[in-house]
Write an enzyme that holds these catalytic residues in place. Structure first.
Site, PDB file in Angstrom:
ATOM      1  N   HIS A  68      36.939  37.258  49.785  1.00 42.32           N
ATOM      2  CA  HIS A  68      37.659  37.222  48.498  1.00 42.32           C
ATOM      3  C   HIS A  68      38.002  38.604  47.945  1.00 42.32           C
ATOM      4  O   HIS A  68      38.326  38.730  46.765  1.00 42.32           O
ATOM      5  CB  HIS A  68      36.866  36.457  47.435  1.00 42.32           C
ATOM      6  N   SER A 117      37.123  30.023  52.536  1.00 48.01           N
ATOM      7  CA  SER A 117      37.096  29.758  51.103  1.00 48.01           C
ATOM      8  C   SER A 117      38.497  29.956  50.536  1.00 48.01           C
ATOM      9  O   SER A 117      39.159  30.944  50.847  1.00 48.01           O
ATOM     10  CB  SER A 117      36.110  30.696  50.407  1.00 48.01           C
ATOM     11  N   GLU A 143      44.990  32.059  47.569  1.00 44.90           N
ATOM     12  CA  GLU A 143      44.553  32.924  48.659  1.00 44.90           C
ATOM     13  C   GLU A 143      43.543  32.198  49.520  1.00 44.90           C
ATOM     14  O   GLU A 143      42.939  31.209  49.089  1.00 44.90           O
ATOM     15  CB  GLU A 143      43.967  34.231  48.116  1.00 44.90           C
TER      16      GLU A 143
END
Length: 230
Positions: A68, A117, A143
């Protein structure tokens, strides 16, 4: 891409990597339909279709991020599409040009990293009062990251940072969960979240300038926050 009001959210899944090639290519499922997660939410078939069409129309590939971190792209998603099972993707790690991509490739081959994720906005959902389950029917895909599975504590820090980067604050429940995973007791996590974050959330009714200043303050705090290595 049109965005509905709400909070940027993060979901972790088993990447189910089928193969990681020497050239950096890989494929796997990011989101699986019909599975109720720990938040009592389930993604419905077709939830990504509108968002994927809009992204395709723009002709802009979605980067493969590491944990992330917006500052750490390690490749690109060549395809992201829905099938009968869920959201399937094929991607390419830029192993010839990005050192971190080579590290990610080695970890994925060794099955040390097997998580995916996604960051998304909820456009539309429905809630079942009897079961307490929320069904996500329309999502904006923001994303897609490769993360350690199960999601490690540092990835949760970066997930919160990602929300702040989009001008959002985590919910008190999300922040409490993060603090508990970081080693705080249930009581201490509740105290920190409710006395600190709650103040920022209450102040959201203030001016836009005040909100931006408070988000920047929280980002600064998290930038200097690391967990002890055990």
């Amino acid at each position: 891409m049109k965005r509905k009001h709400g909070t940027l959210k993060v979901r972790d899944f088993d990447l189910e990597v089928k193969a990681v090639g020497d050239d950096g290519s890989f494929s796997g499922y990011g989101s699986v339909f019909g599975v109720v997660d720990s938040y009592k939410e389930v993604v419905a078939p077709g939830a990504f279709s509108e968002s994927l069409a809009e992204l395709a129309a723009k002709g802009r590939p979605i980067p493969v991020l590491w944990q992330h971190q917006g500052s750490a792209p390690i490749g690109v998603w060549d395809t992201l599409e829905e099938d009968e099972k869920g959201l399937h993707g094929t991607g390419t790690l830029l192993v010839e040009h990005v050192a971190l991509a080579r590290e990610a490739q080695a970890l994925m081959k060794a099955r040390a990293v097997t998580g995916l994720s996604i960051g998304y906005w909820v456009r539309e959902s429905s809630y079942d009062e009897k079961t307490g389950i929320r069904t996500l029917t329309r999502l904006d895909l923001v994303e897609v990251s490769i993360v350690t599975f199960p999601a490690n504590d540092e990835a949760r820090i970066d997930a919160i940072k990602m929300k702040l980067a989009h001008g959002e604050l985590p919910t008190i429940t999300e922040f409490e969960r993060f603090l508990r995973e970081a080693g705080f007791s249930k009581t201490k996590a509740a105290v920190v979240a409710n006395r600190g974050l709650a103040h920022l959330l209450r102040s959201e009714s203030g001016s836009a300038g005040e909100k931006r200043a408070e988000i920047e303050q929280m980002k600064t705090i998290l930038d200097g926050f690391t967990l002890p290595k055990l």
